[in-house]
Scaffold this active site. Structure first.
Site, mmCIF file in Angstrom:
data_model
loop_
_atom_site.group_PDB
_atom_site.id
_atom_site.type_symbol
_atom_site.label_atom_id
_atom_site.label_comp_id
_atom_site.label_asym_id
_atom_site.label_seq_id
_atom_site.Cartn_x
_atom_site.Cartn_y
_atom_site.Cartn_z
ATOM 1 C CE LYS A 74 -17.608 -12.574 10.402
ATOM 2 N NZ LYS A 74 -17.408 -11.267 11.064
ATOM 3 N N GLY A 94 -12.456 -4.204 1.355
ATOM 4 C CA GLY A 94 -13.859 -3.790 1.441
ATOM 5 C C GLY A 94 -14.237 -2.836 0.317
ATOM 6 N N GLY A 113 -6.903 -6.684 0.620
ATOM 7 C CA GLY A 113 -5.666 -6.667 1.374
ATOM 8 C C GLY A 113 -5.091 -8.063 1.544
ATOM 9 N NE ARG A 136 -4.414 -1.307 1.759
ATOM 10 C CZ ARG A 136 -5.336 -1.666 2.633
ATOM 11 N NH1 ARG A 136 -5.093 -1.593 3.926
ATOM 12 N NH2 ARG A 136 -6.512 -2.080 2.220
HETATM 13 C C1 3PG Z 1 -8.651 -1.793 4.852
HETATM 14 O O1 3PG Z 1 -7.644 -2.288 5.346
HETATM 15 O O2 3PG Z 1 -9.576 -2.489 4.424
HETATM 16 C C2 3PG Z 1 -8.716 -0.308 4.702
HETATM 17 O O3 3PG Z 1 -7.516 0.294 5.075
HETATM 18 C C3 3PG Z 1 -9.874 0.220 5.492
HETATM 19 O O4 3PG Z 1 -9.698 -0.082 6.845
HETATM 20 P P1 3PG Z 1 -10.960 -0.277 7.799
HETATM 21 O O5 3PG Z 1 -11.643 -1.546 7.317
HETATM 22 O O6 3PG Z 1 -10.415 -0.394 9.176
HETATM 23 O O7 3PG Z 1 -11.850 0.913 7.609
HETATM 24 MG MG MG Z 2 -11.071 -3.801 6.097
#
Ligand code: 3PG
Ligand code: MG
Length: 399
Positions: free
Chosen positions: A206, A380, A356, A41
């Site tokens: 999940k 997400g 990720g 990232r």
């Molecule tokens: C992630 O790792 O999915 C993003 O950096 C967003 O992080 P978060 O899910 O804690 O909002």
């Molecule tokens: Mg996340």
């Protein structure tokens, strides 16, 4: 949709101007050493930051890391990230030990043209993630005071209605950075008219996290291959016992319904690697997916499944993959994820890796990143994009 871009801002000229960049520098840290275990990232945001440095901007970078609870928490400090960012960017990065306080103010004030500062974790402040518009707005005011313009390059966070993502752009001239543009360009190829066959591989732990995207993808995809921890709830929905494998009991009915409506598009594992315990050195065997012993836990898809999934991926023109097929962090249970990743890497299709975890898996398994069409920095965020949801961070950039 009219989104101004970094190039528009560069044409306007940024020399001597303070440019506030929201990045997603939420990188995984090694639990023991605290070292950055995957800097993907950080590298992904270099094109935007490099261009701003080159153009002589005073670059103020902000990001979250982990999920601290609105107050400083040393284990979530961005300090190690500032070091790595400086190395990769080839210019020193000044680190502010708070986000909008005295350290941030003096660090930003001291910036010369072409210099870079990183503010401490946004989420050390309640206002960042607050659901209260006023509280979020007040924090956004403080952040916005550090910039004459705003660049959103935090694709991984565009699905969050947070101050730095959603409220700051309302307060400053705003543009999309190179990473955000590239991500949107690629993902829109998947939601538009993907070349067929279009095959999606989903894993991860999940079902409940993936339900919305499964619903959204089912009408569009030609094949949906399901592995990872979430496959056990589907196997249960098919009437099989899954031993002590991961199971979302309250999702079984939903999965049964999905299987009925999927007109054969959904493909599940036919064999799994079942272990005596959730441990790297646990005794394990490959068993049929409909014969998991009661005292065993499924930690990976089996070789027959890998072969079957590979056959389904053969000839695909578009592939999207999100989520590991097993507990790839433990070598004994990494074969499924490796097999699928290698198959996708070899494919001639337009291939997109989302998330990720799957992106980290690609790098952790030592696969060549350039053999994939695109590796998204958003987990997400990429899923919500594919669901067709309005993403607060993207909406805020549209005029
Ligand atoms: C992630 O790792 O999915 C993003 O950096 C967003 O992080 P978060 O899910 O804690 O909002
Ligand atoms: Mg996340």
């Amino acid at each position: 949709m009219s989104i101004r871009t970094l190039d528009d801002l560069l044409v306007e000229g940024v020399s001597g101007r303070r440019v506030l960049v929201r990045a997603d520098l939420n990188v995984p840290l090694d639990k023991q050493s605290g070292d950055i275990s995957d800097d993907g990232r950080i590298r992904a945001v270099l094109p935007t930051l490099g261009a701003l440095v080159e153009a002589g901007a005073k670059v103020v970078v902000c990001s979250h890391l982990g999920r601290p609870k609105g107050a400083p928490d040393p284990q979530f400090s961005l300090r190690p990230v500032a070091g790595r960012l400086g190395e990769l960017l080839g210019v020193p990065v000044r680190f502010a030990t708070d986000t909008v306080g005295e350290s941030a103010r003096s660090t930003v004030d001291a910036l010369a043209d072409g210099e870079v500062a990183l503010l401490e974790n946004l989420r050390f402040n309640k206002g960042e993630t607050s659901k209260d518009d006023t509280e979020r707005g007040a924090f956004a005011d403080q952040l916005a005071a550090f910039g004459d313009a705003y660049v959103d390059d935090a694709f991984g966070a565009v699905h969050r209605k947070h101050a730095s993502v959603h409220d700051v752009p309302a307060r400053l001239p705003h543009v999309a950075g190179r990473l955000v543009l590239r991500e949107v360009e690629v993902l829109s190829r998947l939601t538009g008219e993907p070349e067929r066959p279009y095959v999606v591989v989903l894993g991860g732990s999940k079902v409940s996290d993936k339900l919305a995207v499964i619903e959204a993808l089912l009408p569009t995809v030609d094949r949906l291959l399901i592995g990872g921890g979430m496959c056990f709830t589907f196997l249960k929905a098919q009437g099989h016992e899954v031993g002590s494998s991961l199971l979302e009991e309250d999702m079984v009915e939903t999965c049964r319904n999905l299987l009925e409506r999927s007109t054969g598009k959904i493909m599940l594992p036919v064999d799994v690697v079942a272990a005596e315990a959730f441990a790297p050195d646990a005794a394990h065997d490959t068993v049929a997916a409909d014969a998991i012993p009661g005292n065993r836990v499924g930690l990976d898809i089996g070789p027959e499944t890998v072969a079957g999934f590979a056959a389904a991926l053969k000839g695909a023109r578009t592939i999207f993959w999100n989520g590991p097929m097993g507990v790839f962090e433990m070598p004994a249970f990494a074969h499924g994820t490796r097999g699928i990743a290698e198959t996708i890497a070899k494919s001639d299709a337009f291939t997109v890796v989302g998330g990720g975890d799957s992106a980290a898996a690609v790098r952790a398994l030592g696969l060549d990143e350039s053999s994939f069409g695109h590796i998204s920095t958003g987990g997400g965020a990429s899923l919500e994009y594919l669901e067709g949801k309005t993403l607060p961070g993207i909406a805020a950039l549209e005029n």
